[in-house]
Design a protein around this motif. Structure first.
Motif, short mmCIF file in Angstrom:
data_model
loop_
_atom_site.label_atom_id
_atom_site.label_comp_id
_atom_site.label_asym_id
_atom_site.label_seq_id
_atom_site.Cartn_x
_atom_site.Cartn_y
_atom_site.Cartn_z
N HIS A 138 0.85 -1.20 0.00
CA HIS A 138 0.00 0.00 0.00
C HIS A 138 0.88 1.25 0.00
O HIS A 138 0.58 2.24 -0.66
CB HIS A 138 -0.94 0.02 1.21
N GLY A 141 2.00 1.81 -3.48
CA GLY A 141 0.94 2.41 -4.30
C GLY A 141 0.78 3.90 -4.03
O GLY A 141 0.63 4.70 -4.96
N ILE A 142 0.84 4.28 -2.76
CA ILE A 142 0.70 5.70 -2.41
C ILE A 142 1.90 6.49 -2.97
O ILE A 142 1.75 7.54 -3.58
CB ILE A 142 0.56 5.88 -0.88
N PHE A 333 -20.23 1.37 7.11
CA PHE A 333 -19.00 1.75 6.41
C PHE A 333 -18.46 0.69 5.46
O PHE A 333 -17.31 0.72 5.07
CB PHE A 333 -17.92 2.16 7.42
N GLY B 69 -3.00 1.12 -2.61
CA GLY B 69 -2.31 2.37 -2.25
C GLY B 69 -2.65 3.49 -3.24
O GLY B 69 -2.92 4.63 -2.83
N ILE B 72 -6.15 4.71 -2.46
CA ILE B 72 -6.18 5.53 -1.24
C ILE B 72 -5.66 6.93 -1.53
O ILE B 72 -6.16 7.92 -1.02
CB ILE B 72 -5.36 4.84 -0.12
N ALA B 73 -4.65 6.99 -2.43
CA ALA B 73 -4.03 8.28 -2.74
C ALA B 73 -4.75 9.03 -3.86
O ALA B 73 -4.20 9.99 -4.40
CB ALA B 73 -2.56 8.07 -3.08
N MET B 101 -10.84 -1.42 4.01
CA MET B 101 -10.21 -0.13 4.32
C MET B 101 -11.24 0.93 4.74
O MET B 101 -11.02 1.66 5.70
CB MET B 101 -9.39 0.33 3.12
N ARG B 102 -12.37 0.99 4.04
CA ARG B 102 -13.39 1.99 4.40
C ARG B 102 -13.95 1.71 5.80
O ARG B 102 -14.05 2.61 6.63
CB ARG B 102 -14.53 1.99 3.38
N ASN B 103 -14.28 0.44 6.04
CA ASN B 103 -14.87 0.06 7.33
C ASN B 103 -13.88 0.27 8.48
O ASN B 103 -14.22 0.81 9.53
CB ASN B 103 -15.30 -1.40 7.26
N ARG B 104 -12.65 -0.17 8.24
CA ARG B 104 -11.60 -0.12 9.26
C ARG B 104 -11.31 1.31 9.70
O ARG B 104 -10.94 1.56 10.84
CB ARG B 104 -10.36 -0.76 8.67
N THR B 105 -11.43 2.25 8.76
CA THR B 105 -11.11 3.64 9.09
C THR B 105 -12.38 4.48 9.23
O THR B 105 -12.30 5.70 9.21
CB THR B 105 -10.18 4.27 8.05
N ARG B 106 -13.51 3.79 9.33
CA ARG B 106 -14.80 4.48 9.47
C ARG B 106 -14.93 5.61 8.44
O ARG B 106 -15.30 6.74 8.77
CB ARG B 106 -14.97 5.00 10.91
N GLY B 107 -14.56 5.26 7.20
CA GLY B 107 -14.79 6.17 6.09
C GLY B 107 -13.67 7.15 5.78
O GLY B 107 -13.76 7.90 4.82
N LYS B 108 -12.59 7.14 6.58
CA LYS B 108 -11.50 8.08 6.27
C LYS B 108 -10.83 7.73 4.94
O LYS B 108 -10.53 8.59 4.13
CB LYS B 108 -10.46 8.10 7.39
N TYR B 109 -10.57 6.44 4.74
CA TYR B 109 -9.98 6.00 3.47
C TYR B 109 -10.94 5.04 2.78
O TYR B 109 -11.73 4.36 3.43
CB TYR B 109 -8.65 5.27 3.71
#
Lengths: 360, 325
Positions: A138, A141-142, A333, B69, B72-73, B101-109
């Motif tokens: 990850h 990727g970023i 979420f 990644g 996310i970016a 990723m969405r669930n784990r970060t509660r929507g941040k990523y």
């Protein structure tokens, strides 16, 4: 000529402060007095906050927890990163996460069963990653995104010695190098993957040399020497920032605590070994150095301890005041927009809860 | 409108996605210069450049992990896994990270990525090249799963998938890549995810299918018609989320349900549909629900693959049984 050497490589080891805190002046990074004290402050904060986590876990107030005790010198990387750089951590980077500005209660929440603790609000930090060695991809990727957009930003990713045996670690190094992305790989070689010692993880003499096979520099650092960590991190990060590609940095350190609160390290390692590493403590070493620079006094240490403890008590209060998450949160979420089936399941659970709690 | 086969329709979708949004990227093995082993990405690298259409190392986990990644970016990566039977090295990345990723970060990523992958059998390929693995992904919370059966649906669904804010696994039935040509709009259009399509309305029985089995079901409709059976055929198109409403309405009308898929029977999508319809339409049902599927065996090498894959005759035979029940 029928035979010739087509590749040879080397791996350097860097130590700025020896185990007694005596500095090699030729290697000392240029840091202000305030920066030197900041590194020390971050390490002391991490040790106290980490110890608090352990106490909270033992008292049943948070869940299973992975201590960072002994690995506080990782904060050297915080000083080398710039505000817009990113961190992609595993689960033993709390010291660094705190140093980058996360609140103590973020970590308490995360290990206390709240997903929200993974947000690290306002910071460019990915959630801690539990499946070993999967997340460096990850970071790649970023970093690739930064390169494609011509942004001068860098990603630092952390993982342990065990992760270097995972396939994804190798795929990450390979991608990073093929596409020359601005990513720095920090391997915290803390000598153990739960109970399996470093020598059983790899027959290679160093873990850093694995970088060479992918066409990137590999460098080994005394990971209990915060000045060496900073020095090497800064060089690798700035090299990546200006198009020099990725680096693999091996931080040689030691996990003083158990793997997690569910582990008992006395089963697989000796007291002598633990004592050996205790003498190489990153905080004491930096304290000795600061003393020689007349930047450390007992009075300062006492004040620092009092300040940190009171800050942490506030964090614990904030954490403990959190109410139980709403039951519907687990449905909210998965996707940006809930599917009809998830909506139905959410209602079903909510109705059951209401019935159970005698609300209907 | 232009006559297109599924390859051309997918290529057109990717072209429009790249043209519309500079954050769209294609990456995978052989997708660049070579245009993909099935030519789905043909000409796109030449048109959009090596920074947009990227040949990667042979590294499925690397492709999907780095796509996470990139997503996310802020990019919208469209990754190609050359055959769905080779998706397993990337499985951990999809299940442990993209889906979470969405669930784990509660929507941040979030991970707005697409994994395109050819699937299913019928093309006399080598082992591992003919797999129907959709159920594994349907069972994973946090992923969307799509499988078109026509060129037009392929284009509209792929564009929806690319601009969807969440991860989508996009299965492309290889057998259908060049089988059918139809009129497809040349410009950008989307077909919403989560909506099934009634291929043919009917009275006596509801047939629910997707992917390679849709053309087989269309042939079966003719066989059934000769016997005086009017079947309604539904192409699910989106496998997760699934359009239960369309199936429920159809069964309410016909009272009978046959589910047809190529994947093995046990815990295949047919099992979930049968269970749900049994729960929701019990009073409508006039016969047992039937599943016409592949078997719980390894997909055989090509000598026997057509015995594994439900044929139109087998489908018609089983459907007739529940109609005559």
């Amino acid at each position: 000529m029928a035979k010739k050497t087509v590749f040879s490589g080397k791996v350097e080891f860097v130590q700025v402060l020896d185990k007694d805190g005596k500095a090699d002046k030729t290697l000392l990074p240029k840091l202000s007095k305030e920066e030197l004290k900041q590194l020390y402050r971050w390490m002391v904060f991490a040790r106290i906050a980490d110890e608090k986590c352990l106490k909270l876990q033992r008292a049943g107030r948070i869940g299973t927890f992975a201590q960072i005790l002994g690995q506080e010198a990782q904060v050297g990387v915080a000083l080398a990163l710039k505000k817009n750089d990113w961190l992609v951590p595993s689960f033993r980077e709390n010291a660094l996460i705190w140093a980058l500005g996360a609140k103590a209660e973020d970590i308490y929440q995360l290990f206390g069963g709240f997903e929200k603790g993974q947000q690290f609000s306002g910071l460019n930090i990915l959630p801690i990653s539990v499946p070993v060695g999967t997340h460096p991809l990850h970071a790649v990727g970023i970093a690739w995104a930064f390169k494609l957009r011509n942004e001068k930003k860098v990603v630092a990713t952390f993982f342990g010695d065990g992760a270097t045996s995972e396939g994804d670690f190798h795929e990450a190094l390979n991608f990073a190098s093929v596409f020359q992305v601005p990513c720095v790989f920090f391997c915290q070689n803390n000598q153990y993957a739960i109970s399996v010692p470093r020598k059983k993880q790899s027959h290679a003499q160093t873990l850093a040399q694995k970088g060479l096979a992918y066409g990137m520099d590999g460098i080994q650092v005394d990971g209990n020497d915060v000045l060496a960590v900073y020095r090497v991190a800064r060089t690798a990060i700035e090299k990546a920032r200006f198009g020099g590609g990725p680096t693999l940095v091996e931080l040689v350190t030691y996990r003083m605590a158990d793997h997690t609160t569910a582990d008992d390290a006395t089963k697989y390692r000796t007291k002598t070994e633990v004592e050996y590493w205790k003498k190489r403590d990153p905080i004491l070493r930096m304290q000795h150095y600061l003393k020689t620079k007349r930047l450390w006094t007992e009075k300062w240490e006492d004040t620092l301890g009092i300040q940190i403890r009171s800050q942490i008590e506030k964090s614990v209060q904030i954490y403990e005041a959190l109410s139980q998450p709403q039951v519907g949160e687990m449905f909210d979420f998965l996707f940006e927009k809930k599917t009809p089936e998830l909506e139905q399941q959410k209602n079903k659970l909510q109705n059951w809860k209401n019935q159970e709690e005698g609300k209907v | 409108m232009t006559q297109m086969n599924m390859i051309q329709a997918l290529n057109s979708a990717l072209f429009h996605a790249l043209e519309k949004d500079s954050s769209v990227l294609l990456l995978g093995e052989d997708v660049g210069l070579n245009g993909g082993v099935f030519r789905v990405t043909e000409g796109l690298q030449k048109k959009f450049g090596e920074k947009k259409v990227i040949d990667t190392p042979l590294s499925e986990s690397g492709i999907v992990g780095s796509s996470i990644g990139l997503a996310i970016a802020g990019f919208k990566p469209v990754a190609e896994i050359q055959f769905s039977g080779f998706i397993y090295p990337a499985f951990d990345q999809l299940i442990s990270h993209a889906a979470r990723m969405r669930n784990r970060t509660r929507g941040k990523y979030s991970c707005p990525l697409v994994v395109r992958t050819p699937c299913s059998g019928g093309v006399r390929a080598l082992e591992h090249h003919s797999e129907s693995t959709e159920s594994i992904f349907i069972h994973t919370p946090g992923l969307k799963v799509v499988m078109p059966s026509t060129p037009n649906d392929a284009k509209g669904l792929l564009l929806s998938a690319i601009f969807d804010p969440d991860p989508v696994i996009f299965f492309e039935p290889m057998k259908l890549y060049r089988q059918l040509k139809q009129e497809v709009k040349e410009d950008f259009f989307e077909i919403p995810l989560g909506k099934a399509k009634i291929v043919k309305p009917g009275e006596h029985v509801s047939m629910v299918s997707f992917g390679t089995m849709v053309p087989q079901c269309i042939k079966a409709l003719e066989l059934l018609d000769k016997k005086g059976i009017s079947a309604e055929l539904i192409d699910l198109r989106s496998l997760s989320p699934l359009d239960f409403e369309t199936i429920q309405d159809s069964v309410h009308k016909t009272g009978r349900l046959a589910i047809v898929h190529e994947a093995p029977r046990t815990l295949g999508l047919g099992a979930e549909i049968a269970a749900t319809i049994a729960e929701r339409n019990v009073l409508d049902l006039e016969a047992p629900i039937t599943r016409i599927t592949g078997f719980d065996t390894i997909m055989p090498y090509y000598r026997l693959e057509n015995d594994f894959i439900p044929s139109s005759e087998r489908i018609a035979f089983e459907v007739e049984k529940i109609v005559r029940f």
